[in-house]
Scaffold this motif. Structure first.
Motif, PDB file in Angstrom:
ATOM      1  N   ALA A 261       0.828  -1.209   0.000  1.00 42.78           N
ATOM      2  CA  ALA A 261       0.000   0.000   0.000  1.00 42.78           C
ATOM      3  C   ALA A 261       0.864   1.262   0.000  1.00 42.78           C
ATOM      4  N   LYS A 262       1.970   1.222   0.723  1.00 37.57           N
ATOM      5  CA  LYS A 262       2.880   2.371   0.745  1.00 37.57           C
ATOM      6  C   LYS A 262       3.514   2.594  -0.620  1.00 37.57           C
ATOM      7  N   LEU A 263       3.883   1.510  -1.312  1.00 41.41           N
ATOM      8  CA  LEU A 263       4.462   1.634  -2.647  1.00 41.41           C
ATOM      9  C   LEU A 263       3.451   2.217  -3.628  1.00 41.41           C
ATOM     10  N   LEU A 264       2.202   1.755  -3.558  1.00 40.20           N
ATOM     11  CA  LEU A 264       1.176   2.276  -4.466  1.00 40.20           C
ATOM     12  C   LEU A 264       0.861   3.738  -4.172  1.00 40.20           C
ATOM     13  N   ASP A 265       0.864   4.129  -2.899  1.00 40.96           N
ATOM     14  CA  ASP A 265       0.622   5.532  -2.564  1.00 40.96           C
ATOM     15  C   ASP A 265       1.710   6.440  -3.126  1.00 40.96           C
ATOM     16  N   SER A 266       2.950   5.951  -3.130  1.00 40.32           N
ATOM     17  CA  SER A 266       4.038   6.763  -3.663  1.00 40.32           C
ATOM     18  C   SER A 266       3.941   6.953  -5.174  1.00 40.32           C
ATOM     19  N   ASP A 304     -11.294   2.550  -1.454  1.00 42.32           N
ATOM     20  CA  ASP A 304     -11.183   1.599  -0.348  1.00 42.32           C
ATOM     21  C   ASP A 304     -10.086   0.596  -0.685  1.00 42.32           C
ATOM     22  N   PRO A 305      -8.832   0.868  -0.324  1.00 40.08           N
ATOM     23  CA  PRO A 305      -7.722  -0.018  -0.726  1.00 40.08           C
ATOM     24  C   PRO A 305      -7.814  -1.430  -0.172  1.00 40.08           C
ATOM     25  N   HIS A 306      -8.511  -1.616   0.944  1.00 39.39           N
ATOM     26  CA  HIS A 306      -8.566  -2.941   1.565  1.00 39.39           C
ATOM     27  C   HIS A 306      -9.737  -3.786   1.069  1.00 39.39           C
ATOM     28  N   SER A 307     -10.468  -3.304   0.079  1.00 48.99           N
ATOM     29  CA  SER A 307     -11.631  -4.055  -0.397  1.00 48.99           C
ATOM     30  C   SER A 307     -11.273  -5.072  -1.479  1.00 48.99           C
ATOM     31  N   PHE A 308     -10.025  -5.081  -1.965  1.00 53.11           N
ATOM     32  CA  PHE A 308      -9.619  -5.979  -3.047  1.00 53.11           C
ATOM     33  C   PHE A 308      -8.668  -7.037  -2.499  1.00 53.11           C
ATOM     34  N   ASN A 309      -8.767  -8.232  -3.080  1.00 55.41           N
ATOM     35  CA  ASN A 309      -7.929  -9.341  -2.629  1.00 55.41           C
ATOM     36  C   ASN A 309      -6.557  -9.273  -3.299  1.00 55.41           C
ATOM     37  N   LEU A 310      -5.688 -10.214  -2.923  1.00 59.34           N
ATOM     38  CA  LEU A 310      -4.317 -10.220  -3.423  1.00 59.34           C
ATOM     39  C   LEU A 310      -4.247 -10.563  -4.904  1.00 59.34           C
ATOM     40  N   CYS A 311      -5.205 -11.330  -5.404  1.00 62.90           N
ATOM     41  CA  CYS A 311      -5.183 -11.685  -6.837  1.00 62.90           C
ATOM     42  C   CYS A 311      -5.328 -10.439  -7.703  1.00 62.90           C
ATOM     43  N   TRP A 312      -6.327  -9.612  -7.372  1.00 57.93           N
ATOM     44  CA  TRP A 312      -6.504  -8.385  -8.152  1.00 57.93           C
ATOM     45  C   TRP A 312      -5.340  -7.430  -7.934  1.00 57.93           C
ATOM     46  N   LEU A 313      -4.841  -7.365  -6.720  1.00 59.49           N
ATOM     47  CA  LEU A 313      -3.730  -6.466  -6.423  1.00 59.49           C
ATOM     48  C   LEU A 313      -2.479  -6.862  -7.214  1.00 59.49           C
ATOM     49  N   SER A 314      -2.245  -8.150  -7.367  1.00 53.88           N
ATOM     50  CA  SER A 314      -1.098  -8.599  -8.141  1.00 53.88           C
ATOM     51  C   SER A 314      -1.236  -8.205  -9.611  1.00 53.88           C
ATOM     52  N   GLN A 315      -2.444  -8.345 -10.157  1.00 49.36           N
ATOM     53  CA  GLN A 315      -2.670  -7.918 -11.545  1.00 49.36           C
ATOM     54  C   GLN A 315      -2.490  -6.409 -11.686  1.00 49.36           C
TER      55      GLN A 315
END
Length: 659
Positions: A261-266, A304-315
């Motif tokens: 999340a910190k990397l994406l915010d940057s 809402d950054p916490h509403s998505f699972n790791l699969c979508w986040l990886s994509q």
């Protein structure tokens, strides 16, 4: 009071910490550098080596200060200057004229002239750090392998650009066969193919064998060019690690979701730019994501950054990483985003419970290895990744249509997404298999379940072209790379007619120019490989004219596409798209060279039969090949494999006639 050792060297040798031969009135080093030695200055005071050299601004000092001997007057130069012999001093001559006769004889004029005569040059030094530490800008202990590479698990990838030990800073290929003690024979060509001992006819090894047969006796140009390919030197320019996306040490720091999340915010301010560049450049030629839905999901993620699972986040991270790399090849953010994507994927049960998102992510990772790592080993590793990806797709339920119950359980959008992804996976699998000479895992009958095109809601134009083309391409590859008897010439003519119809259909169906170009490269490479055995036959121009002219025409068309992709007139980095076809362009260059090397080649008259193509004269072919080799010269510093390809093409081009 301690005894002070007498300094006998001249001031310039003392400053550079070099041995002085103490010859007077000028030592040999000062004579070679063309500067005045301190031995030749009567009563010149010793100048400490740590004092800075006066600049030309010292000419504006008062006369009483300029009369003192300056570092320039006693032969000292800047520590960053070269010790080579300087060229003539045009600046000094012009300065002498500008100063005028009134100042030339004064101390003030002599000091300015001596300062102007000094030419500042940077010393050329070898990079003593290994290439990985140099790229990461960290301290290297200069061992082989160095401590940082060894500690991070990249010891086999530690490589020095200068001569480091007896092996010149290179390890042998981990899969290279061990030579027997009594076997002193050395192959003519280096063991560049040791990682895959069995290569099909679609690989360029067969072309290199033919070119090696026509090389002059005793020529070592090809062997010298292939010297580094069987070593770890190929790993030196990896933007992504060789084993990406499985077990990369750099991905461990993103195991915690807070770090991701910190990397994406940057990178939030540049996120939309990354997505736009990816969609315009890479997703156009490799359709994977559903762009409207993906952009809506991105907006929901920022809400809402916490509403998505790791699969979508990886994509999501892979899309951003590819977009960042397309905007700046040296981007550190691109590597970090892809490392974070790997960390997210490794925390999902993708091996035994794959989802549609994990399949898309792994497909994006295979594309990233082709785009980011400009080396042959990376392309070979993509073939292994595609094997895993195809089997994971089988576990998930692809190809669609195998089970009617599964299709009924999915909505229309999901069915279309599955069909779209499956065709892209088949396209990548056949494309990588063709350039590596390895068999694809899919068969033509796998497309039978996709025959119901009417059920597709607004199919993409490229997907429709791939649907029509893949059965023919798969069948051609199964014949060409087969260990059985050679395909009959009648079958070659039948497949040639089918491929030419598909090429004409692709030019009409594809709406994007970039799609038309890449699909044409894909089909022409298949056509060139299909006709190669008959085109390069001893009596090819007479006995098999259709195959001969088709092979030559396709090789020249690929070279034209190569120049177009590396053109600087485009706003996007089209050369990144071309990296996936780099072996195709290399094979086309070798094929065209073999045609030109034939003494009986009827290149000046063109085809004597109606084969649907028009061949330019021999001189135009040579000019086209030379222009493509010039493009290779600009790319040779990207990786060892690019440099090897450039040296091979230069060796082949040197054999070609001048006119």
């Amino acid at each position: 009071m301690p005894h002070m050792r007498e300094v006998k060297t001249c001031d310039r040798c003392r400053q550079f910490k070099r041995r002085c031969d103490l010859n007077k009135p000028s030592c040999s080093r000062c004579i070679q550098a063309g500067v005045q030695c301190s031995f030749n200055v009567t009563g010149a005071p010793s100048i400490p080596p740590f004092k800075a050299v006066r600049s030309i601004a010292s000419a504006s000092l008062p006369a009483q200060e300029a009369s003192a001997p300056t570092p320039s007057s006693v032969g000292l130069i800047s520590p960053s200057d070269s010790t080579e012999s300087p060229e003539p001093y045009p600046v000094a001559a012009s300065l002498t004229q500008d100063l005028g006769p009134s100042t030339q004889g004064t101390d003030h004029g002599q000091a300015a002239l001596a300062t102007a005569q000094r030419i500042v040059r940077k010393r050329k030094r070898n990079c003593l750090s290994c290439l990985r530490c140099h790229r990461l800008k960290v301290k290297c202990d200069k061992e082989l392998p160095c401590g940082r590479c060894k500690g991070s698990g990249n010891g086999r990838e530690c490589y020095y650009s200068y001569n480091k030990g007896p092996n010149s800073g290179k390890f042998p290929c981990p899969t290279a066969p061990i030579a027997q003690s009594g076997d002193n024979t050395k192959p003519e060509l280096a063991t560049w193919h040791t990682s895959h001992k069995v290569r099909g006819a679609t690989h360029w090894r067969d072309l290199m064998t033919r070119i090696g047969a026509v090389m002059p006796q005793g020529s070592t140009a090809l062997a010298a060019a292939l010297e580094n390919v069987a070593t770890n030197a190929c790993l030196a320019n990896f933007t992504l690690p060789g084993n990406f996306p499985f077990g990369t040490p750099g991905a461990s720091k993103y195991c915690a979701r807070d770090a991701v999340a910190k990397l994406l915010d940057s990178e939030r301010g540049r996120t939309q730019s990354y997505i736009d560049v990816y969609c315009q450049l890479l997703d156009t030629v490799n359709p994977i994501i559903d762009q409207p839905q993906f952009k809506r999901e991105v907006e929901q993620y920022w809400a809402d950054p916490h509403s998505f699972n790791l699969c979508w986040l990886s994509q999501f991270l892979m899309v951003l990483g590819l977009g960042a790399f397309a905007m700046s090849e040296e981007s550190h953010a691109a590597t970090e985003l892809m490392m974070a994507s790997e960390a997210c994927l490794m925390q999902t049960p993708f091996m035994f419970r794959p989802t549609l998102l994990t399949l898309k992510t792994l497909t994006l990772m295979a594309i990233a290895k082709q785009v980011c790592n400009a080396t042959c080993w990376s392309i070979d590793s993509c073939w292994s990744i595609m094997g895993l990806l195809v089997r994971m797709a089988f576990i998930y339920g692809l190809p669609p249509g195998r089970s009617e119950a599964d299709d009924e359980a999915r909505d229309t959008a999901e069915r279309n997404s599955c069909r779209k992804l499956w065709l892209t996976i088949l396209y990548l699998d056949t494309k990588i298999s063709m350039c590596t000479g390895m068999p694809p895992l899919t068969r033509p009958e796998e497309l039978i379940c996709l025959r119901k095109m009417a059920q597709w809601s607004h199919p993409d134009s490229m997907q429709e072209v791939l649907f029509r083309s893949l059965p023919t391409v798969l069948e051609v590859m199964s014949h060409v790379n087969s260990k059985q008897d050679q395909i009959p010439y009648s079958e070659v003519l039948r497949f040639t007619a089918e491929l030419r119809k598909l090429m004409a259909h692709a030019q009409q169906a594809c709406t994007s120019q970039l799609q038309r170009l890449t699909v044409d490269i894909y089909l022409r490479r298949c056509l060139m490989v299909l006709n190669r055995p008959f085109a390069l036959h001893q009596d090819g121009p007479v006995t098999y004219p259709e195959a001969y002219w088709s092979s030559l025409e396709c090789s020249l068309a690929l070279l034209v596409h190569y120049r177009e992709l590396w053109s600087t007139e485009h706003s996007l980095r089209l050369d990144l798209v071309g990296r996936a076809f780099i072996f195709d362009f290399f094979s086309a260059s070798l094929t065209a060279s073999l045609h030109v090397l034939r003494k009986d080649a009827p290149l000046d008259v063109g085809p004597t039969t109606d084969v649907g193509c028009k061949i330019p004269p021999r001189q135009i072919i040579l000019d086209t090949m030379r222009s493509c080799v010039n493009i290779w010269s600009g790319e040779q510093e990207k990786s060892v494999c690019y440099r090897t390809g450039y040296q091979l093409l230069c060796a082949v081009l040197a054999m070609l006639p001048a006119t």
